[in-house]
Scaffold this active site. Structure first.
Site, short mmCIF file in Angstrom:
data_model
loop_
_atom_site.label_atom_id
_atom_site.label_comp_id
_atom_site.label_asym_id
_atom_site.label_seq_id
_atom_site.Cartn_x
_atom_site.Cartn_y
_atom_site.Cartn_z
N HIS A 69 3.20 -0.93 1.33
CA HIS A 69 3.14 -1.62 0.03
C HIS A 69 2.53 -0.65 -0.98
O HIS A 69 1.84 0.30 -0.62
CB HIS A 69 2.27 -2.87 0.13
CG HIS A 69 2.88 -3.96 0.94
ND1 HIS A 69 2.37 -5.23 0.95
CD2 HIS A 69 3.96 -3.99 1.76
CE1 HIS A 69 3.10 -5.99 1.74
NE2 HIS A 69 4.07 -5.26 2.25
N GLU A 84 0.04 -0.80 -2.96
CA GLU A 84 -1.42 -0.67 -2.87
C GLU A 84 -1.82 0.27 -1.73
O GLU A 84 -2.72 1.11 -1.87
CB GLU A 84 -2.09 -2.03 -2.65
CG GLU A 84 -1.83 -3.04 -3.73
CD GLU A 84 -0.65 -3.98 -3.43
OE1 GLU A 84 0.42 -3.49 -2.98
OE2 GLU A 84 -0.78 -5.19 -3.65
N CYS A 136 -1.15 -9.09 -1.29
CA CYS A 136 -0.98 -9.94 -0.11
C CYS A 136 -2.24 -9.82 0.76
O CYS A 136 -3.19 -9.10 0.43
CB CYS A 136 0.25 -9.50 0.68
SG CYS A 136 0.06 -7.87 1.47
N CYS A 178 -3.02 -6.17 1.89
CA CYS A 178 -3.47 -5.29 0.80
C CYS A 178 -4.87 -5.62 0.32
O CYS A 178 -5.67 -4.71 0.10
CB CYS A 178 -2.46 -5.31 -0.33
SG CYS A 178 -0.89 -4.54 0.15
#
Length: 186
Positions: A79, A81, A110, A113
């Site tokens: 992701h 992040e 999420c 993260c």
């Protein structure tokens, strides 16, 4: 005379619905860093990834950045992040980030993260659009406020949310159109 504020100057796009004292005003540097995250999100969309971008900033310097890469990288953890955290930690040669580090990200984090941000000791999180299905910083739950963690993150939401939401909507609309086109051509 009634005035309204541009969405990037407040957390709410309609300043009449919130008392003036509760409005969140963004600094120019916050806007600039989020615009950088939005450009990264667009780069991700250009290569077929869900358009999410992230920028880690310390002392007005980028220490890590990235966009979503799970599809191209065959990595469920890639992701935006996480990509930004990995870059910053490698650059700094430390799994913990310096004090006063801020992450600017175009979509609410999420579970994975926000957990990584807590473990890396990010001080401040600024995100653009909410993620109503899986957002873990307010939409479904707020993991940043749980008392069992040994680190707390200041969370600010809504900066450039309209721009980020539109980027995501356009991406998914185009993805659906192409899927339908491919289905019809078979």
């Amino acid at each position: 005379m009634k005035t309204t504020l541009a969405p990037y100057f407040s957390a709410a796009s309609d300043s009449t619905s919130i008392p003036f004292a509760q409005l969140m005003f963004w600094s120019l540097s916050d806007v600039q860093w989020m615009q950088k995250a939005l450009r990264l999100a667009s780069q991700g969309a250009d290569v077929g990834e869900v358009p999410v971008g992230a920028v880690l900033v310390h002392d007005q310097q980028i220490i890590g950045q990235g966009f979503n890469q799970p599809i191209g990288g065959h990595d469920a953890t890639a992701h935006a992040e996480i990509v930004a955290l990995r870059e910053a930690c490698q650059r700094l040669q430390n799994y913990r980030l310096p004090l006063q580090t801020t992450l600017y990200v175009t979509l609410e984090p999420c579970t994975m993260c926000i957990g990584a941000l807590i473990h890396a000791r990010v001080d401040r999180l600024v995100y653009a659009a909410s993620e109503p299905r899986a957002g873990m910083v307010g939409s479904q739950m707020d993991l940043s406020m749980q008392p069992f963690y040994n680190h707390n993150i200041q969370v600010h939401r809504g900066l450039c949310s309209e721009h980020s939401s539109q980027l995501l909507k356009t991406f998914f609309r185009e993805r659906r159109r192409l899927a339908k086109q491919n289905k019809n051509s078979v």
